[in-house]
Scaffold this motif. Structure first.
Motif, mmCIF file in Angstrom:
data_model
loop_
_atom_site.group_PDB
_atom_site.id
_atom_site.type_symbol
_atom_site.label_atom_id
_atom_site.label_comp_id
_atom_site.label_asym_id
_atom_site.label_seq_id
_atom_site.Cartn_x
_atom_site.Cartn_y
_atom_site.Cartn_z
ATOM 1 N N GLY A 93 0.796 -1.222 0.000
ATOM 2 C CA GLY A 93 0.000 0.000 0.000
ATOM 3 C C GLY A 93 0.828 1.271 0.000
ATOM 4 O O GLY A 93 0.365 2.325 0.421
ATOM 5 N N GLN A 94 2.066 1.202 -0.481
ATOM 6 C CA GLN A 94 2.921 2.386 -0.509
ATOM 7 C C GLN A 94 2.438 3.392 -1.548
ATOM 8 O O GLN A 94 1.841 3.036 -2.548
ATOM 9 N N HIS A 95 2.740 4.631 -1.304
ATOM 10 C CA HIS A 95 2.584 5.736 -2.246
ATOM 11 C C HIS A 95 1.186 5.940 -2.832
ATOM 12 O O HIS A 95 1.057 6.180 -4.029
ATOM 13 N N PRO A 96 0.112 5.870 -2.043
ATOM 14 C CA PRO A 96 -1.188 6.213 -2.630
ATOM 15 C C PRO A 96 -1.176 7.678 -3.052
ATOM 16 O O PRO A 96 -0.588 8.521 -2.386
ATOM 17 N N GLY A 97 -1.781 7.956 -4.177
ATOM 18 C CA GLY A 97 -1.815 9.332 -4.674
ATOM 19 C C GLY A 97 -0.555 9.750 -5.404
ATOM 20 O O GLY A 97 -0.432 10.905 -5.781
ATOM 21 N N GLN A 98 0.369 8.834 -5.622
ATOM 22 C CA GLN A 98 1.609 9.151 -6.312
ATOM 23 C C GLN A 98 1.352 9.467 -7.784
ATOM 24 O O GLN A 98 0.473 8.862 -8.398
ATOM 25 N N GLU A 99 2.111 10.408 -8.346
ATOM 26 C CA GLU A 99 1.951 10.791 -9.743
ATOM 27 C C GLU A 99 3.320 10.856 -10.407
ATOM 28 O O GLU A 99 4.303 11.258 -9.787
ATOM 29 N N PHE A 100 3.364 10.458 -11.682
ATOM 30 C CA PHE A 100 4.598 10.378 -12.445
ATOM 31 C C PHE A 100 4.431 11.106 -13.772
ATOM 32 O O PHE A 100 3.480 10.829 -14.507
ATOM 33 N N TRP A 101 5.365 12.006 -14.069
ATOM 34 C CA TRP A 101 5.290 12.790 -15.301
ATOM 35 C C TRP A 101 5.454 11.926 -16.541
ATOM 36 O O TRP A 101 6.304 11.047 -16.589
ATOM 37 N N ILE A 102 4.633 12.227 -17.570
ATOM 38 C CA ILE A 102 4.822 11.690 -18.909
ATOM 39 C C ILE A 102 4.952 12.892 -19.853
ATOM 40 O O ILE A 102 4.729 14.038 -19.446
ATOM 41 N N GLY A 103 5.297 12.641 -21.115
ATOM 42 C CA GLY A 103 5.658 13.727 -22.022
ATOM 43 C C GLY A 103 4.536 14.432 -22.755
ATOM 44 O O GLY A 103 4.792 15.106 -23.743
ATOM 45 N N ALA A 104 3.304 14.310 -22.301
ATOM 46 C CA ALA A 104 2.172 14.971 -22.974
ATOM 47 C C ALA A 104 1.831 16.290 -22.281
ATOM 48 O O ALA A 104 1.933 16.408 -21.054
ATOM 49 N N ASN A 105 1.398 17.276 -23.092
ATOM 50 C CA ASN A 105 0.954 18.549 -22.536
ATOM 51 C C ASN A 105 0.010 19.238 -23.517
ATOM 52 O O ASN A 105 -0.062 18.872 -24.690
ATOM 53 N N ASP A 106 -0.720 20.226 -23.001
ATOM 54 C CA ASP A 106 -1.540 21.082 -23.873
ATOM 55 C C ASP A 106 -1.155 22.546 -23.652
ATOM 56 O O ASP A 106 -1.988 23.435 -23.611
ATOM 57 N N LEU A 107 0.146 22.783 -23.549
ATOM 58 C CA LEU A 107 0.665 24.120 -23.291
ATOM 59 C C LEU A 107 0.428 25.091 -24.444
ATOM 60 O O LEU A 107 0.209 26.281 -24.219
ATOM 61 N N MET A 108 0.457 24.599 -25.674
ATOM 62 C CA MET A 108 0.303 25.485 -26.841
ATOM 63 C C MET A 108 -1.152 25.902 -27.036
ATOM 64 O O MET A 108 -1.441 27.080 -27.211
ATOM 65 N N ILE A 109 -2.071 24.929 -27.035
ATOM 66 C CA ILE A 109 -3.496 25.198 -27.223
ATOM 67 C C ILE A 109 -4.264 24.390 -26.192
ATOM 68 O O ILE A 109 -4.165 23.162 -26.163
#
Length: 179
Positions: A93-109
């Motif tokens: 049950g370690q790290h509930p709520g953990q998040e890991f970056w991936i290379g997608a974004n909507d920074l342009m639009i």
């Protein structure tokens, strides 16, 4: 004098260059992945759980490891990454709520999600139902742990601190890796 890690890196790159002609695509069998990385279908992956950085710093962190922030191309790769995270982070049950970056974004639009590596649209996506949300400042994507599983992609503020997942993919050439 070279330290041991630098020497090992040079040996690995020399071995890699003997298997791949400069400018051609890099296939990364398990024997070619750096120590601590895992392989799946020709790519090498590294979960950087020792750093927690914003999305831009995550891209730089991966670049420093001669890699890119992960771009997930299909359901099989998504399932592999989620199961890898489950193996690493769900024990006891370690790290509930953990998040890991991936290379997608909507920074342009806003609402148009792209891979940062080449600004291509997402041909595959593993969004959790209801994601990406309509929050205006959530422009970068993570794989998130909710309850007891890594259940999908979520949009998140790019300034949030999460762990990067880096990838050396078959798209990368030997020139990019040593470059």
């Amino acid at each position: 004098m070279l330290d041991m890690n630098t020497l090992l890196g040079i040996v690995a790159l020399a071995s890699l260059s003997s298997h791949v002609i400069s400018g051609q695509q890099c296939e990364c069998p398990a024997s070619m992945c750096p120590d601590g990385w895992v392989t799946f279908r020709g790519s090498c992956y590294y979960v950087s759980d020792n750093v927690s950085v914003d999305w831009t710093e995550a891209t730089h962190h991966c670049t420093a490891h001669h890699a890119e922030l992960i771009t997930i191309q299909n359901a099989d790769e998504d399932k592999f990454i989620r199961s890898l995270l489950e193996r690493y982070y769900r024990t006891g049950g370690q790290h509930p709520g953990q998040e890991f970056w991936i290379g997608a974004n909507d920074l342009m639009i806003e609402g148009v999600w792209e891979w940062y590596t080449d600004n291509s649209s997402l041909e595959y996506s593993g969004w959790y139902p209801g994601q990406p949300g309509s929050e205006g400042d959530e422009d970068c994507a993570v794989i998130a742990s909710r309850s007891d599983v890594f259940n999908g992609w979520h949009d998140a503020p790019c300034a949030a601190k999460h762990h990067p997942i880096c990838e050396i993919s078959p798209r990368q050439t030997i020139d990019q890796i040593i470059g």
